[in-house]
Design a protein around this motif. Structure first.
Motif, PDB file in Angstrom:
ATOM      1  N   GLY A   1       0.842  -1.189   0.000  1.00 31.97           N
ATOM      2  CA  GLY A   1       0.000   0.000   0.000  1.00 31.97           C
ATOM      3  C   GLY A   1       0.875   1.235   0.000  1.00 31.97           C
ATOM      4  N   GLY A   2       0.773   2.053   1.035  1.00 33.26           N
ATOM      5  CA  GLY A   2       1.594   3.252   1.109  1.00 33.26           C
ATOM      6  C   GLY A   2       3.017   2.943   1.525  1.00 33.26           C
ATOM      7  N   CYS A   3       3.888   3.948   1.413  1.00 30.91           N
ATOM      8  CA  CYS A   3       5.284   3.783   1.817  1.00 30.91           C
ATOM      9  C   CYS A   3       5.808   5.118   2.319  1.00 30.91           C
ATOM     10  N   SER A   4       6.905   5.064   3.074  1.00 24.42           N
ATOM     11  CA  SER A   4       7.461   6.287   3.640  1.00 24.42           C
ATOM     12  C   SER A   4       8.881   6.021   4.108  1.00 24.42           C
ATOM     13  N   PHE A   5       9.649   7.107   4.274  1.00 23.05           N
ATOM     14  CA  PHE A   5      10.974   7.029   4.876  1.00 23.05           C
ATOM     15  C   PHE A   5      10.909   7.588   6.293  1.00 23.05           C
ATOM     16  N   CYS A   6      11.725   7.024   7.183  1.00 24.53           N
ATOM     17  CA  CYS A   6      11.710   7.427   8.585  1.00 24.53           C
ATOM     18  C   CYS A   6      13.127   7.317   9.140  1.00 24.53           C
ATOM     19  N   ASN A   7      13.546   8.311   9.928  1.00 23.60           N
ATOM     20  CA  ASN A   7      14.871   8.252  10.553  1.00 23.60           C
ATOM     21  C   ASN A   7      14.781   8.116  12.067  1.00 23.60           C
ATOM     22  N   GLU A   8      13.671   7.569  12.553  1.00 19.86           N
ATOM     23  CA  GLU A   8      13.473   7.413  13.994  1.00 19.86           C
ATOM     24  C   GLU A   8      13.607   5.964  14.452  1.00 19.86           C
ATOM     25  N   ILE A   9      13.975   5.045  13.554  1.00 22.39           N
ATOM     26  CA  ILE A   9      14.050   3.629  13.917  1.00 22.39           C
ATOM     27  C   ILE A   9      15.491   3.212  14.167  1.00 22.39           C
ATOM     28  N   TYR A  10      16.379   3.542  13.224  1.00 23.06           N
ATOM     29  CA  TYR A  10      17.793   3.227  13.370  1.00 23.06           C
ATOM     30  C   TYR A  10      18.558   4.499  13.713  1.00 23.06           C
ATOM     31  N   ASP A  11      19.637   4.354  14.485  1.00 19.55           N
ATOM     32  CA  ASP A  11      20.402   5.518  14.907  1.00 19.55           C
ATOM     33  C   ASP A  11      21.185   6.150  13.762  1.00 19.55           C
ATOM     34  N   PHE A  12      21.694   5.336  12.840  1.00 14.97           N
ATOM     35  CA  PHE A  12      22.659   5.849  11.880  1.00 14.97           C
ATOM     36  C   PHE A  12      22.188   5.779  10.433  1.00 14.97           C
ATOM     37  N   THR A  13      20.938   5.472  10.202  1.00 10.12           N
ATOM     38  CA  THR A  13      20.492   5.369   8.824  1.00 10.12           C
ATOM     39  C   THR A  13      18.987   5.568   8.752  1.00 10.12           C
ATOM     40  N   TRP A  14      18.502   5.731   7.546  1.00  8.69           N
ATOM     41  CA  TRP A  14      17.073   5.853   7.309  1.00  8.69           C
ATOM     42  C   TRP A  14      16.447   4.473   7.172  1.00  8.69           C
ATOM     43  N   ALA A  15      15.168   4.394   7.468  1.00 13.59           N
ATOM     44  CA  ALA A  15      14.398   3.173   7.252  1.00 13.59           C
ATOM     45  C   ALA A  15      13.337   3.447   6.199  1.00 13.59           C
ATOM     46  N   PHE A  16      13.042   2.426   5.408  1.00 17.31           N
ATOM     47  CA  PHE A  16      11.990   2.512   4.394  1.00 17.31           C
ATOM     48  C   PHE A  16      10.843   1.623   4.846  1.00 17.31           C
ATOM     49  N   LEU A  17       9.671   2.217   5.018  1.00 19.01           N
ATOM     50  CA  LEU A  17       8.504   1.512   5.538  1.00 19.01           C
ATOM     51  C   LEU A  17       7.506   1.268   4.415  1.00 19.01           C
ATOM     52  N   VAL A  18       6.998   0.043   4.341  1.00 19.49           N
ATOM     53  CA  VAL A  18       5.999  -0.324   3.338  1.00 19.49           C
ATOM     54  C   VAL A  18       4.790  -0.907   4.057  1.00 19.49           C
ATOM     55  N   GLN A  19       3.627  -0.349   3.783  1.00 22.10           N
ATOM     56  CA  GLN A  19       2.390  -0.906   4.325  1.00 22.10           C
ATOM     57  C   GLN A  19       1.972  -2.093   3.466  1.00 22.10           C
ATOM     58  N   MET A  20       1.817  -3.252   4.089  1.00 19.12           N
ATOM     59  CA  MET A  20       1.394  -4.453   3.378  1.00 19.12           C
ATOM     60  C   MET A  20      -0.077  -4.717   3.663  1.00 19.12           C
ATOM     61  N   GLN A  21      -0.810  -5.081   2.615  1.00 23.54           N
ATOM     62  CA  GLN A  21      -2.250  -5.303   2.724  1.00 23.54           C
ATOM     63  C   GLN A  21      -2.572  -6.747   2.358  1.00 23.54           C
ATOM     64  N   ALA A  22      -3.262  -7.420   3.261  1.00 23.58           N
ATOM     65  CA  ALA A  22      -3.739  -8.785   3.021  1.00 23.58           C
ATOM     66  C   ALA A  22      -4.950  -8.979   3.930  1.00 23.58           C
ATOM     67  N   ALA A  23      -5.079 -10.171   4.534  1.00 27.02           N
ATOM     68  CA  ALA A  23      -6.166 -10.368   5.491  1.00 27.02           C
ATOM     69  C   ALA A  23      -6.024  -9.392   6.652  1.00 27.02           C
ATOM     70  N   GLU A  24      -4.775  -9.114   7.021  1.00 26.17           N
ATOM     71  CA  GLU A  24      -4.471  -8.088   8.008  1.00 26.17           C
ATOM     72  C   GLU A  24      -3.420  -7.155   7.412  1.00 26.17           C
ATOM     73  N   ASP A  25      -3.386  -5.927   7.903  1.00 23.43           N
ATOM     74  CA  ASP A  25      -2.386  -4.966   7.439  1.00 23.43           C
ATOM     75  C   ASP A  25      -1.223  -4.918   8.421  1.00 23.43           C
ATOM     76  N   TRP A  26      -0.029  -4.698   7.913  1.00 17.52           N
ATOM     77  CA  TRP A  26       1.137  -4.534   8.775  1.00 17.52           C
ATOM     78  C   TRP A  26       2.188  -3.729   8.027  1.00 17.52           C
ATOM     79  N   LEU A  27       3.232  -3.367   8.741  1.00 18.98           N
ATOM     80  CA  LEU A  27       4.331  -2.612   8.150  1.00 18.98           C
ATOM     81  C   LEU A  27       5.550  -3.506   7.991  1.00 18.98           C
ATOM     82  N   ARG A  28       6.182  -3.415   6.841  1.00 20.34           N
ATOM     83  CA  ARG A  28       7.509  -3.990   6.663  1.00 20.34           C
ATOM     84  C   ARG A  28       8.519  -2.855   6.741  1.00 20.34           C
ATOM     85  N   VAL A  29       9.610  -3.093   7.453  1.00 22.71           N
ATOM     86  CA  VAL A  29      10.624  -2.066   7.650  1.00 22.71           C
ATOM     87  C   VAL A  29      11.937  -2.556   7.044  1.00 22.71           C
ATOM     88  N   TYR A  30      12.470  -1.779   6.115  1.00 22.54           N
ATOM     89  CA  TYR A  30      13.745  -2.088   5.479  1.00 22.54           C
ATOM     90  C   TYR A  30      14.759  -1.016   5.862  1.00 22.54           C
TER      91      TYR A  30
END
Length: 329
Positions: free
Chosen positions: A134-163
């Motif tokens: 679904g949606g996606c976003s970048f966030c710098n509040e998860i790891y101390d030294f790098t950005w994270a890329f978040l992807v909303q996954m849609q199926a029977a339930e929704d959740w976030l994958r964090v790369y």
């Protein structure tokens, strides 16, 4: 945008009050029907919007289209995200739900240069049968030294994958990255710079964050700046590069409570570094006094501020430099 949340509602961008969770009366037309994807470019204050297979449009707060990226059948988008720190200037990211020749689902991450529309495939991410991005976003509040890329996954339930989005600081090597210091001990940290693949006459910047458990509140930030000269394609000393007066960076931006403001002074002088809200009210004094010429970095503690947009102001009595900073809690 540092003050409100925004989401797409059919053909409009809807503004949402993050405190109450309620939609306000602000509705910005997108010119798309329907509009599925949205992201925010804080530097140029533009919304980027698209449907699944349309062009991607940059629109201002009044709904005027001021920029666009042609699709040319390259994208089948379920989400878009803006990454200001992309090292190649390809700041517009798209995620696309696709299938391979065997019918297996996967998600293709493509980044786009918003200036000329050139696109690069970043990665093909796995997807389980029956799930879509679904949606996606970048966030710098998860790891101390790098950005994270978040992807909303849609199926029977929704959740976030964090790369983990890798930081492109190949020109800088720091050792060690962690360690333990007992009271009254010292530690040497070495920095190795390499200019082999870098463009001449450019400035490269990185930030070192030092986490600690001392009584000083918040992490320590060190601003690392390397100027590459054309003459020897090497690292120039500060004396070789003319200093310019002004604010150079606010990092991270947006920030959550702790951040750092960097600036340079072309001569030794008395300066005042202050923070103001958008009404002009002063909310903090970061520095006030006589400072030497050169580069300086000052910590910002916004833990007592409300979420929103603020102005960082540097003044030496005759010159003023201002930058926006956004606080998200």
């Amino acid at each position: 945008d540092g003050e409100y949340l925004y989401g797409v509602d059919s053909t409009y961008i809807a503004q949402i009050d993050p405190e109450s969770g309620q939609v306000t009366g602000v509705r910005i037309p997108t010119g798309l029907n329907p509009c599925y994807c949205i992201t925010w470019d804080a530097e140029d204050e533009l919304f980027w919007v698209s449907s699944v297979a349309t062009d991607i449009y940059g629109i201002d707060r009044e709904g005027n289209r001021v920029s666009s990226v042609n699709n040319d059948r390259r994208f089948r988008m379920s989400g878009i995200a803006w990454f200001e720190d992309d090292p190649d200037g390809y700041k517009l990211y798209t995620i696309n739900n696709l299938r391979d020749d065997d019918g297996n689902s996967f998600i293709r991450l493509i980044k786009v240069n918003p200036e000329d529309g050139d696109a690069i495939t970043v990665a093909d991410l796995p997807a389980l049968e029956g799930e879509r991005s679904g949606g996606c976003s970048f966030c710098n509040e998860i790891y101390d030294f790098t950005w994270a890329f978040l992807v909303q996954m849609q199926a029977a339930e929704d959740w976030l994958r964090v790369y983990e989005a890798s930081s492109d600081f190949y020109w800088l090597n720091v050792e060690p990255l962690e360690g333990y210091l007992a009271p009254d001990e010292d530690m040497d940290i070495s920095m190795e710079f390499s200019t082999g693949d870098l463009e001449a006459n450019e400035t490269y910047r990185a930030y070192m964050q030092i986490s600690h458990n001392t009584p000083v509140e918040g992490p320590l930030w060190i601003d690392i700046v390397m100027n590459v000269t054309e003459a020897d394609h090497g690292v120039s000393s500060e004396a070789d590069v003319p200093l310019e007066y002004g604010l150079t960076s606010v990092y991270p931006n947006p920030f959550n409570a702790a951040g750092a403001v960097s600036f340079t002074l072309d001569r030794a002088t008395s300066v005042a570094l202050t923070v103001h809200d958008l009404t002009g009210r002063q909310v903090a004094v970061l520095a006030d006094g006589y400072m030497s010429s050169g580069a300086h970095t000052v910590s910002v503690d916004g833990s007592g501020w409300s979420s929103g947009t603020y102005l960082v102001r540097l003044s030496d009595g005759s010159r003023v430099s201002i930058r926006k900073i956004a606080l998200l809690k």
